[in-house]
Each structure stands twice: as structure tokens, then as C-alpha cells.
Design a protein around this motif. Structure first.
Motif, PDB file in Angstrom:
ATOM      1  N   ARG A 163     -24.071  38.069 -20.389  1.00 36.14           N
ATOM      2  CA  ARG A 163     -25.039  37.247 -19.641  1.00 36.14           C
ATOM      3  C   ARG A 163     -25.212  35.833 -20.224  1.00 36.14           C
ATOM      4  O   ARG A 163     -26.110  35.098 -19.813  1.00 36.14           O
ATOM      5  N   TYR A 164     -24.341  35.454 -21.148  1.00 36.88           N
ATOM      6  CA  TYR A 164     -24.428  34.117 -21.729  1.00 36.88           C
ATOM      7  C   TYR A 164     -23.110  33.374 -21.514  1.00 36.88           C
ATOM      8  O   TYR A 164     -22.020  33.972 -21.591  1.00 36.88           O
ATOM      9  N   LEU A 165     -23.215  32.081 -21.259  1.00 33.12           N
ATOM     10  CA  LEU A 165     -22.025  31.248 -21.095  1.00 33.12           C
ATOM     11  C   LEU A 165     -21.354  31.095 -22.457  1.00 33.12           C
ATOM     12  O   LEU A 165     -21.945  30.557 -23.387  1.00 33.12           O
ATOM     13  N   SER A 166     -20.134  31.600 -22.559  1.00 30.49           N
ATOM     14  CA  SER A 166     -19.444  31.644 -23.845  1.00 30.49           C
ATOM     15  C   SER A 166     -18.670  30.353 -24.094  1.00 30.49           C
ATOM     16  O   SER A 166     -17.751  30.003 -23.335  1.00 30.49           O
ATOM     17  N   SER A 167     -19.026  29.683 -25.168  1.00 27.74           N
ATOM     18  CA  SER A 167     -18.293  28.473 -25.545  1.00 27.74           C
ATOM     19  C   SER A 167     -16.878  28.825 -25.985  1.00 27.74           C
ATOM     20  O   SER A 167     -15.927  28.076 -25.719  1.00 27.74           O
ATOM     21  N   ASN A 168     -16.713  29.977 -26.627  1.00 30.71           N
ATOM     22  CA  ASN A 168     -15.387  30.405 -27.068  1.00 30.71           C
ATOM     23  C   ASN A 168     -14.465  30.687 -25.882  1.00 30.71           C
ATOM     24  O   ASN A 168     -13.289  30.310 -25.884  1.00 30.71           O
ATOM     25  N   ALA A 169     -14.976  31.394 -24.864  1.00 25.02           N
ATOM     26  CA  ALA A 169     -14.159  31.728 -23.696  1.00 25.02           C
ATOM     27  C   ALA A 169     -13.702  30.469 -22.975  1.00 25.02           C
ATOM     28  O   ALA A 169     -12.538  30.364 -22.550  1.00 25.02           O
ATOM     29  N   LEU A 170     -14.598  29.488 -22.848  1.00 28.87           N
ATOM     30  CA  LEU A 170     -14.229  28.233 -22.195  1.00 28.87           C
ATOM     31  C   LEU A 170     -13.191  27.481 -23.016  1.00 28.87           C
ATOM     32  O   LEU A 170     -12.208  26.947 -22.478  1.00 28.87           O
TER      33      LEU A 170
ATOM     34  N   VAL B  74     -19.699  35.131 -33.828  1.00 30.08           N
ATOM     35  CA  VAL B  74     -20.584  34.694 -32.745  1.00 30.08           C
ATOM     36  C   VAL B  74     -19.812  33.739 -31.838  1.00 30.08           C
ATOM     37  O   VAL B  74     -19.255  32.746 -32.282  1.00 30.08           O
ATOM     38  N   GLU B  75     -19.805  34.049 -30.528  1.00 29.37           N
ATOM     39  CA  GLU B  75     -18.965  33.255 -29.629  1.00 29.37           C
ATOM     40  C   GLU B  75     -19.731  32.618 -28.475  1.00 29.37           C
ATOM     41  O   GLU B  75     -19.137  31.949 -27.645  1.00 29.37           O
ATOM     42  N   ASN B  76     -21.020  32.800 -28.406  1.00 28.56           N
ATOM     43  CA  ASN B  76     -21.771  32.278 -27.266  1.00 28.56           C
ATOM     44  C   ASN B  76     -22.617  31.052 -27.600  1.00 28.56           C
ATOM     45  O   ASN B  76     -23.383  30.596 -26.760  1.00 28.56           O
ATOM     46  N   LEU B  77     -22.508  30.523 -28.820  1.00 25.65           N
ATOM     47  CA  LEU B  77     -23.401  29.458 -29.258  1.00 25.65           C
ATOM     48  C   LEU B  77     -22.859  28.070 -28.892  1.00 25.65           C
ATOM     49  O   LEU B  77     -21.651  27.830 -28.887  1.00 25.65           O
ATOM     50  N   TRP B  78     -23.802  27.178 -28.619  1.00 24.60           N
ATOM     51  CA  TRP B  78     -23.491  25.778 -28.316  1.00 24.60           C
ATOM     52  C   TRP B  78     -24.252  24.894 -29.305  1.00 24.60           C
ATOM     53  O   TRP B  78     -25.445  25.077 -29.537  1.00 24.60           O
ATOM     54  N   LEU B  79     -23.556  23.938 -29.880  1.00 28.39           N
ATOM     55  CA  LEU B  79     -24.128  23.064 -30.906  1.00 28.39           C
ATOM     56  C   LEU B  79     -24.838  21.872 -30.276  1.00 28.39           C
ATOM     57  O   LEU B  79     -24.248  21.147 -29.454  1.00 28.39           O
ATOM     58  N   GLU B  80     -26.096  21.669 -30.657  1.00 27.66           N
ATOM     59  CA  GLU B  80     -26.817  20.492 -30.166  1.00 27.66           C
ATOM     60  C   GLU B  80     -26.324  19.241 -30.900  1.00 27.66           C
ATOM     61  O   GLU B  80     -26.290  19.204 -32.130  1.00 27.66           O
ATOM     62  N   SER B  81     -25.941  18.248 -30.141  1.00 28.63           N
ATOM     63  CA  SER B  81     -25.432  17.002 -30.707  1.00 28.63           C
ATOM     64  C   SER B  81     -26.473  15.895 -30.559  1.00 28.63           C
ATOM     65  O   SER B  81     -27.060  15.714 -29.481  1.00 28.63           O
ATOM     66  N   PHE B  82     -26.681  15.169 -31.649  1.00 28.09           N
ATOM     67  CA  PHE B  82     -27.607  14.027 -31.623  1.00 28.09           C
ATOM     68  C   PHE B  82     -26.860  12.700 -31.704  1.00 28.09           C
ATOM     69  O   PHE B  82     -27.491  11.660 -31.901  1.00 28.09           O
ATOM     70  N   TYR B  83     -25.548  12.750 -31.564  1.00 32.17           N
ATOM     71  CA  TYR B  83     -24.761  11.537 -31.808  1.00 32.17           C
ATOM     72  C   TYR B  83     -25.180  10.384 -30.889  1.00 32.17           C
ATOM     73  O   TYR B  83     -25.366   9.254 -31.348  1.00 32.17           O
TER      74      TYR B  83
ATOM     75  N   PRO C 290     -31.879  26.441 -35.568  1.00 29.70           N
ATOM     76  CA  PRO C 290     -32.410  25.646 -34.457  1.00 29.70           C
ATOM     77  C   PRO C 290     -31.424  24.640 -33.871  1.00 29.70           C
ATOM     78  O   PRO C 290     -31.700  24.072 -32.813  1.00 29.70           O
ATOM     79  N   GLN C 291     -30.272  24.424 -34.534  1.00 28.92           N
ATOM     80  CA  GLN C 291     -29.307  23.458 -33.985  1.00 28.92           C
ATOM     81  C   GLN C 291     -28.340  24.121 -32.989  1.00 28.92           C
ATOM     82  O   GLN C 291     -27.650  23.432 -32.252  1.00 28.92           O
ATOM     83  N   TYR C 292     -28.287  25.446 -32.955  1.00 23.61           N
ATOM     84  CA  TYR C 292     -27.405  26.154 -32.024  1.00 23.61           C
ATOM     85  C   TYR C 292     -28.228  26.797 -30.916  1.00 23.61           C
ATOM     86  O   TYR C 292     -29.243  27.450 -31.168  1.00 23.61           O
ATOM     87  N   TRP C 293     -27.750  26.614 -29.688  1.00 22.83           N
ATOM     88  CA  TRP C 293     -28.437  27.133 -28.511  1.00 22.83           C
ATOM     89  C   TRP C 293     -27.540  28.124 -27.779  1.00 22.83           C
ATOM     90  O   TRP C 293     -26.333  28.172 -28.001  1.00 22.83           O
ATOM     91  N   MET C 294     -28.164  28.890 -26.885  1.00 19.49           N
ATOM     92  CA  MET C 294     -27.425  29.768 -25.983  1.00 19.49           C
ATOM     93  C   MET C 294     -27.789  29.403 -24.550  1.00 19.49           C
ATOM     94  O   MET C 294     -28.925  28.990 -24.267  1.00 19.49           O
ATOM     95  N   ILE C 295     -26.811  29.546 -23.645  1.00 19.84           N
ATOM     96  CA  ILE C 295     -27.005  29.221 -22.226  1.00 19.84           C
ATOM     97  C   ILE C 295     -26.949  30.540 -21.437  1.00 19.84           C
ATOM     98  O   ILE C 295     -25.891  31.168 -21.333  1.00 19.84           O
ATOM     99  N   LYS C 296     -28.083  30.941 -20.924  1.00 19.19           N
ATOM    100  CA  LYS C 296     -28.202  32.261 -20.295  1.00 19.19           C
ATOM    101  C   LYS C 296     -28.125  32.170 -18.776  1.00 19.19           C
ATOM    102  O   LYS C 296     -28.729  31.302 -18.150  1.00 19.19           O
TER     103      LYS C 296
END
Length: 463
Positions: free
Chosen positions: A256-263, A332-341, A229-235
Motif C-alpha cells: 500500500r506504499y509507493l515504492s521508491s525502489n520499485a520505481l 527498507v524499500e518504500n522510503l523517500w528522502l526529503e530534500s531541502f536543496y 524525520p527526513q524519510y517519508w512514505m507515500i501511502k
């Protein structure tokens, strides 16, 4: 008859032992001096008592006699351990200084004079005894003031350097990638937000990625391939109505997903090959190097007065979520980590402002300890903050004078979470902040924190 023979043999052995001890003590003064002979006499007497009791028949039917014999044995052992050691002989290079006893052998009655060397031996005990009387509160405050305070020069210079590098990077991105709608870079991290400790050695540089909400939506972490649940995908949505290329970020789409790795890879190439860091470093009076081996986007900055590590994080803010381009290790290269900082810092400061509490003070001490500890370094930062926030819901007294009690309580709470292997996020109880720790790491951390509950000095030793 047998009993008689045994007793007789014992008396003969005792007589032989007594003769040897008498001869040894008679010559001890000539060899060891007065103080050495006294030491030997006390030790010999105690040893002889132990031998007598070991060879004498036991009164097995009398428990009082056995208890008395045991107590006497412990007393004699204590007597041997408490016997002071004889003074060391003076070395050749020390002969220029006057000896303690200028005459040899000593004059009659001189041994009774109070000029024995016991005073120098007792001096360290007198000096160190006040330290043992410090309370945990005093030890924590002393540890904070002596080890966790950031030098003023570093505290001002590090953010200044980071802001200058931030401005240079912002100008480069606008000139190199004008088609990409990056937001304004900003600094983040414990040093800037009041929870930093030990040294001004790290700053995060946040690079906003501005998305059109009509073209993108978030996929919850539970629905992703990692079921975390802490990792999201941006479609990317509505490709049939808004074809590929409508969004400037479509060049970073993978399936079809925004790749955090590619960026991240695109930014890495810019940091390594496109930016003239030697020229920027010369302008700012420092040396700047991109870190090649790290998975993160890192810069190392070396100045005459400070060494700084800067980590660049692309960040997306959508639907009240703050997502970092920090995917987990693996394929896995399309995941984005949710930050609560940001929410963590805001909540801690809000609670402290409401009751004049010492939560930030407590966190600075805990983060400083764990960050430099070889076993506990993975607990620093977010996990400790969430433990403090959980504890704040039940423990309301966070005044400065209660710092020691709250510190102890945080350790106890941390042990209970480590025992279960689960630390739920304060902001989303579905998220386990220990999920990426190995079982062996959790066991080692739990054992160390458990020991520290009764012995806080284990964590407060100077590093």
C-alpha cells in the motif's frame, strides 16, 4: 681527597679532548677548506661547551646558576643548528662551469673577500618571505581564484550536454511509457545554482512523478519504520473506493506504499537495456555509459573537453515537501528522502541579496575544500549550507571584507556541531544531518576541522 681526584681526572680528560680538537682543527683547513674549517670550528666550540657543562659540578643550591646553565645550553644548541652547511663539491658534469674559487689554495687574505656562497643560500628566503605575510582573507581569495574557478569551456559545455541528454531521455520516456504521467525533466546541482566548485563534473537530473493528491498522502518520517524525520512514505489511500489500477503509479505499490525502489529498478532497466546510448552519444559528440554498480541511477558522459556524471532522481512534490526516490541502504524499500536543496539555495541567495553578503562565496570555498579532502568530503553540500544558515541568524556582517572572519566562524561552529554529533536542519530541527555518519568519521572530521581553526593552511594546500 675524592673531590680532588675527580677534578684531576676531569682536567686530564679535558686535556686529552683539547689535544684531539686542536689536531682536528689544525688539519681541517687542508681537508675542508676555509669555509669548512670555520663551520667545524664553530660546531666544535659549541659541542665542547656542552661537554664542559655536562661534566662540571652543578650548583644545586643556586637556582640562578642552574637557569644560566640552561640558557647557555639552549644558546649553544641554537648555534649548532644555525651553523651554515659547507658548499657541496662540484660534480663531474658541472666542471664545464667556472668554480666559485678558481685558485687552490686561496691566496693570502682571499678568504676575507666577500665572495662566499652565502648569497645563493639566502635568496630563497627573500623570495618566499612575502608569502608568509598574506592574511587569511588574501589566502582565501587566492585559493578561490586559483583552484575553485571552473574553466569557462567546461562551465558552458557541461550544462549544454546535460540538457541535450535530458531532452533525449524525456522523448524516450514519453514514447516508451505514455501511461506514466512524468513531468518535464529539469537540471539541478551546485554547478547550475551558483554553489559549484572545482570542476564541472556533476549534474542532477530531476524526473517529476506527478501524483493525484486525492489518491495519495504522506506519512511523516517519525511514523516510518526507521523513525527518521527526513524519510517519508507515500501511502495509497481509499483503495475500497478507488481500487488498485485507478492510479497509473499503482504498479509500483508495495504494501500500500509507493515504492521508491520499485520505481528506480524500472528506470534502471530502461537506462541499461532500452535506450540506445551509443547512438545518442554519437549524435551529441560524446560517449555515454550507464553505471551498473551504483545504487543510484547514474550516467557517465565522456567528451573531448569534459567528463560529466549525471544522476537521475525521481522526485515527488506534495504538501510543500520535495521527496527524492533515494532510500537508505538496507531492506527498507518504500522510503523517500526529503530534500531541502531548493530551499537551501533560495535562502542563501535571499540573504545575500538582502545585505550584499558573501555567503555564496564562502560556501563555494568550503564546498571546494571539503569535496576534495579525503576526510571532510562527506561534509560538502547540505551540511555546510545549514551551518552557514544557522550562523547567519547570529552573525549579521557577511560583507566581502569579512570573508575571513566568517570562514573562521563557520569552522568553529562546525567543530561544536561535530563535538555533539548533531547538526540540526535549518528547516526542521528534528532532523540531524549527521545521523548517517559513523562515530569514527565524526571524530576524524572534528579533529581535522579543529586543527584548521588555528591552521587554515591545512585546508588551503593545493590538491
Amino acid at each position: 681527597m675524592a673531590e680532588f681526584t675527580r677534578q684531576r681526572g676531569k682536567r686530564q680528560e679535558d686535556g686529552g679532548l683539547g689535544s684531539v680538537l686542536d689536531l682536528l682543527l689544525a688539519n681541517a683547513r687542508l681537508v675542508l677548506g676555509v669555509s669548512g674549517a670555520a663551520v667545524l670550528a664553530v660546531a666544535t666550540l659549541a659541542v665542547k661547551r656542552l661537554i664542559d657543562r655536562a661534566t662540571s659540578p652543578r650548583d644545586e643550591g643556586d637556582p640562578k646558576a642552574e637557569q644560566k646553565t640552561l640558557e647557555e645550553s639552549w644558546q649553544d644548541l641554537a648555534l649548532i643548528k644555525a651553523t651554515p652547511k659547507p658548499p657541496k663539491k662540484q660534480r663531474r658534469e658541472d666542471l664545464s662551469e667556472p668554480l666559485l674559487s678558481p685558485a687552490w689554495p686561496p691566496a693570502p687574505g682571499e678568504a676575507c673577500k666577500p665572495k662566499v656562497c652565502s648569497a645563493p643560500l639566502e635568496t630563497p628566503r627573500v623570495e618566499s618571505s612575502p608569502l608568509c605575510c598574506l592574511t587569511l582573507q588574501e589566502k582565501l581569495l587566492s585559493h578561490y581564484s586559483s583552484q575553485l574557478a571552473v574553466p569557462e569551456v567546461q562551465a558552458s559545455l557541461a550544462p549544454q550536454l546535460a540538457r541535450s541528454i535530458c531532452a533525449q531521455l524525456q522523448n524516450f520516456l514519453r514514447s516508451k511509457c505514455p501511461e506514466l504521467p512524468f513531468g518535464s525533466l529539469f537540471l539541478s546541482g551546485p554547478l547550475l545554482d551558483g554553489l559549484g566548485a572545482l570542476a564541472a563534473d556533476h549534474v542532477n537530473l530531476m524526473l517529476p512523478v506527478v501524483l493525484d493528491a486525492a489518491l495519495w498522502n504522506l506519512i511523516p518520517g517519525e511514523d516510518t519504520v526507521v523513525r527518521n524525520p527526513q524519510y517519508w512514505m507515500i501511502k495509497r489511500t481509499d483503495l475500497e473506493y478507488f481500487p488498485r489500477g485507478r492510479s497509473p503509479w499503482d504498479r509500483f505499490i508495495v504494501g500500500r506504499y509507493l515504492s521508491s525502489n520499485a520505481l528506480n529498478e524500472t528506470l534502471r532497466k530502461m537506462l541499461v537495456a532500452s535506450i540506445n546510448w551509443p547512438a545518442i552519444g554519437s549524435l551529441l559528440g560524446c560517449v555515454i555509459h550507464p553505471v551498473m554498480a551504483s545504487q543510484e541511477l547514474k550516467l557517465e558522459v565522456k567528451h573531448d573537453q569534459v567528463e560529466l556524471s549525471i544522476t537521475l532522481f525521481p522526485v515527488v512534490e506534495m504538501e510543500d515537501k520535495v521527496l527524492l526516490a533515494a532510500p537508505p541502504e538496507g531492506l527498507v524499500e518504500n522510503l523517500w528522502l526529503e530534500s531541502f536543496y531548493r530551499a537551501e539555495v533560495s535562502k542563501v541567495k535571499e540573504l545575500d541579496a538582502g545585505d550584499s553578503g558573501a555567503r555564496q562565496h564562502c560556501l563555494r570555498i568550503l564546498n571546494g575544500i571539503c569535496k576534495s579532502h579525503p576526510t571532510l568530503h562527506k561534509l560538502s553540500g547540505s551540511p555546510l549550507t545549514h551551518v552557514v544558515l544557522h550562523l547567519s541568524a547570529t552573525s549579521l556582517d557577511w560583507a566581502e571584507e569579512s570573508l575571513a572572519d566568517r570562514f573562521q566562524q563557520v569552522l568553529e561552529e562546525l567543530v561544536s556541531y561535530l563535538e555533539e554529533g548533531v547538526l540540526p536542519s535549518y528547516f526542521n530541527h528534528k532532523i540531524n544531518l549527521f545521523c548517517e555518519l559513523l562515530e569514527e568519521e565524526i571524530d576524524e572530521m572534528g579533529f581535522m576541522v579543529y586543527r584548521a581553526i588555528s591552521e587554515p593552511e591545512l585546508l588551503l594546500k593545493e590538491k
